[in-house]
Write a protein that holds these residues in place. Sequence first.
Motif, PDB file in Angstrom:
ATOM      1  N   UNK A 130      30.591  55.837  53.964  1.00 42.60           N
ATOM      2  CA  UNK A 130      31.861  55.642  53.265  1.00 42.60           C
ATOM      3  C   UNK A 130      32.641  54.482  53.888  1.00 42.60           C
ATOM      4  N   UNK A 131      32.704  54.475  55.216  1.00 36.59           N
ATOM      5  CA  UNK A 131      33.456  53.427  55.910  1.00 36.59           C
ATOM      6  C   UNK A 131      32.871  52.050  55.620  1.00 36.59           C
ATOM      7  N   UNK A 132      31.536  51.954  55.618  1.00 34.17           N
ATOM      8  CA  UNK A 132      30.890  50.666  55.331  1.00 34.17           C
ATOM      9  C   UNK A 132      31.153  50.232  53.890  1.00 34.17           C
ATOM     10  N   UNK A 133      31.095  51.180  52.962  1.00 33.92           N
ATOM     11  CA  UNK A 133      31.369  50.856  51.563  1.00 33.92           C
ATOM     12  C   UNK A 133      32.800  50.352  51.386  1.00 33.92           C
ATOM     13  N   UNK A 134      33.745  51.048  51.990  1.00 29.48           N
ATOM     14  CA  UNK A 134      35.145  50.636  51.870  1.00 29.48           C
ATOM     15  C   UNK A 134      35.366  49.265  52.495  1.00 29.48           C
ATOM     16  N   UNK A 135      34.790  49.064  53.674  1.00 28.54           N
ATOM     17  CA  UNK A 135      34.979  47.778  54.346  1.00 28.54           C
ATOM     18  C   UNK A 135      34.247  46.665  53.607  1.00 28.54           C
ATOM     19  N   UNK A 136      33.239  47.038  52.828  1.00 31.53           N
ATOM     20  CA  UNK A 136      32.511  46.059  52.031  1.00 31.53           C
ATOM     21  C   UNK A 136      33.094  45.862  50.645  1.00 31.53           C
ATOM     22  N   UNK A 137      34.234  46.503  50.370  1.00 32.69           N
ATOM     23  CA  UNK A 137      34.910  46.310  49.090  1.00 32.69           C
ATOM     24  C   UNK A 137      34.355  47.128  47.941  1.00 32.69           C
ATOM     25  N   UNK A 138      33.525  48.128  48.237  1.00 32.76           N
ATOM     26  CA  UNK A 138      32.923  48.946  47.181  1.00 32.76           C
ATOM     27  C   UNK A 138      33.658  50.291  47.104  1.00 32.76           C
ATOM     28  N   UNK A 139      34.922  50.227  46.715  1.00 37.56           N
ATOM     29  CA  UNK A 139      35.792  51.400  46.757  1.00 37.56           C
ATOM     30  C   UNK A 139      35.326  52.529  45.841  1.00 37.56           C
ATOM     31  N   UNK A 140      34.927  52.189  44.633  1.00 41.54           N
ATOM     32  CA  UNK A 140      34.531  53.230  43.688  1.00 41.54           C
ATOM     33  C   UNK A 140      33.298  53.977  44.178  1.00 41.54           C
ATOM     34  N   UNK A 141      32.320  53.243  44.671  1.00 39.15           N
ATOM     35  CA  UNK A 141      31.109  53.884  45.180  1.00 39.15           C
ATOM     36  C   UNK A 141      31.423  54.725  46.415  1.00 39.15           C
ATOM     37  N   UNK A 142      32.370  54.262  47.219  1.00 35.24           N
ATOM     38  CA  UNK A 142      32.766  55.026  48.405  1.00 35.24           C
ATOM     39  C   UNK A 142      33.319  56.386  47.996  1.00 35.24           C
ATOM     40  N   UNK A 143      34.163  56.388  46.980  1.00 39.89           N
ATOM     41  CA  UNK A 143      34.724  57.649  46.504  1.00 39.89           C
ATOM     42  C   UNK A 143      33.656  58.597  46.004  1.00 39.89           C
ATOM     43  N   UNK A 144      32.693  58.058  45.268  1.00 38.27           N
ATOM     44  CA  UNK A 144      31.599  58.892  44.759  1.00 38.27           C
ATOM     45  C   UNK A 144      30.765  59.470  45.909  1.00 38.27           C
ATOM     46  N   UNK A 145      30.625  58.705  46.979  1.00 38.61           N
ATOM     47  CA  UNK A 145      29.750  59.115  48.083  1.00 38.61           C
ATOM     48  C   UNK A 145      30.198  60.421  48.723  1.00 38.61           C
ATOM     49  N   UNK A 146      31.507  60.653  48.771  1.00 34.51           N
ATOM     50  CA  UNK A 146      32.011  61.836  49.491  1.00 34.51           C
ATOM     51  C   UNK A 146      32.587  62.900  48.563  1.00 34.51           C
ATOM     52  N   UNK A 147      32.399  62.750  47.257  1.00 35.52           N
ATOM     53  CA  UNK A 147      33.050  63.675  46.330  1.00 35.52           C
ATOM     54  C   UNK A 147      32.536  65.108  46.460  1.00 35.52           C
ATOM     55  N   UNK A 148      31.312  65.292  46.940  1.00 31.80           N
ATOM     56  CA  UNK A 148      30.764  66.647  47.064  1.00 31.80           C
ATOM     57  C   UNK A 148      30.938  67.249  48.457  1.00 31.80           C
ATOM     58  N   UNK A 149      31.596  66.518  49.347  1.00 33.28           N
ATOM     59  CA  UNK A 149      31.853  67.038  50.692  1.00 33.28           C
ATOM     60  C   UNK A 149      33.101  67.910  50.637  1.00 33.28           C
ATOM     61  N   UNK A 150      32.985  69.138  51.141  1.00 31.39           N
ATOM     62  CA  UNK A 150      34.108  70.076  51.089  1.00 31.39           C
ATOM     63  C   UNK A 150      34.488  70.548  52.488  1.00 31.39           C
ATOM     64  N   UNK A 151      35.734  70.949  52.629  1.00 29.59           N
ATOM     65  CA  UNK A 151      36.261  71.336  53.938  1.00 29.59           C
ATOM     66  C   UNK A 151      35.625  72.603  54.484  1.00 29.59           C
ATOM     67  N   UNK A 152      35.026  73.413  53.612  1.00 25.37           N
ATOM     68  CA  UNK A 152      34.466  74.685  54.066  1.00 25.37           C
ATOM     69  C   UNK A 152      32.981  74.600  54.415  1.00 25.37           C
TER      70      UNK A 152
END
Length: 291
Positions: A180-202
């Motif tokens: 996610x950090x690499x995607x964001x720093x590489x300007x790929x914001x939308x893909x970054x959001x998709x990458x972590x959408x299934x990660x949950x706090x529990x």
Amino acid sequence: MPSGVQSISLMGDTLYTPEVSPELFDDQNEKFLEALADYRVDPEDAENIIWLGRRAAYLGEYREAIQIFTEGTYKVPEDPRMFRHRGHRYITLRYFDRAVRDFERAEELMRNMPDVIEPDGLPNELNQPVSTLKSNVWYHKGLAHYLNGDYQQAINTYEKSLNELDLTDDMQVATLYWYYSALKRGGQDEQAGHAIENVTADMDLIENDVYLNLIMVFKGLFDPERMMEVSDDSLQNATLWYGIGNWHYMNGREERAIDIWNQILSTDEWAAFGYIAAEAEMARDSSTSSE
């Protein structure tokens, strides 16, 4: 380098052999001596070489560990573990390009091998390993690229791990954090959001809760300022603070990010990935400012 010096930081500071807490030193030193005894019985054995190098590193003797793994690359040149572990310690000592080359060699050697669970030298509370040889090679290779500012190369490496390996939840969360950090720093914001959408706090993790908590910050679910409170675990603090600083940086609050990264650099945890990442950020900022 002089005795007691391990490397030079990206900021030009001398990195001295870190002190190991007394409660850990006795145990780790005993295990190092056991590994040394095994090595002396059979110095050609790959396992003996690996564990001697790993035990040296756990005592903060990273240069010695690299020398041991280098010896291993000559004695058992087809064993990818020698390059995997040496690459890890090249990261510790800020030799990112050397680390990448080692991980690339490990990739070549392990290409047609089945993946294997990698035993922990510093076991978690459940004494249950959460990573494998291949996942560690790609995790650390991606990290080396990230620390170098080569975000697309980091993205490519993490995607290989996420797509080709059956990662444990712990390893998946750690990989997704850096991905996610690499995607964001590489300007790929939308893909970054998709990458972590299934990660949950529990998610029920064994040892990578800090990375999970940071992903929750990225998703806007956890309060980063509350997480800045200092814990007794300085290694965990470095990881956490770098991630929160990075979150500020990715959202345009560069001054706040730099304040947090400088806070990390005021600690003694120079071997922690969070510290190294903060140092890399500050070195790039210093280089840009001087141009």
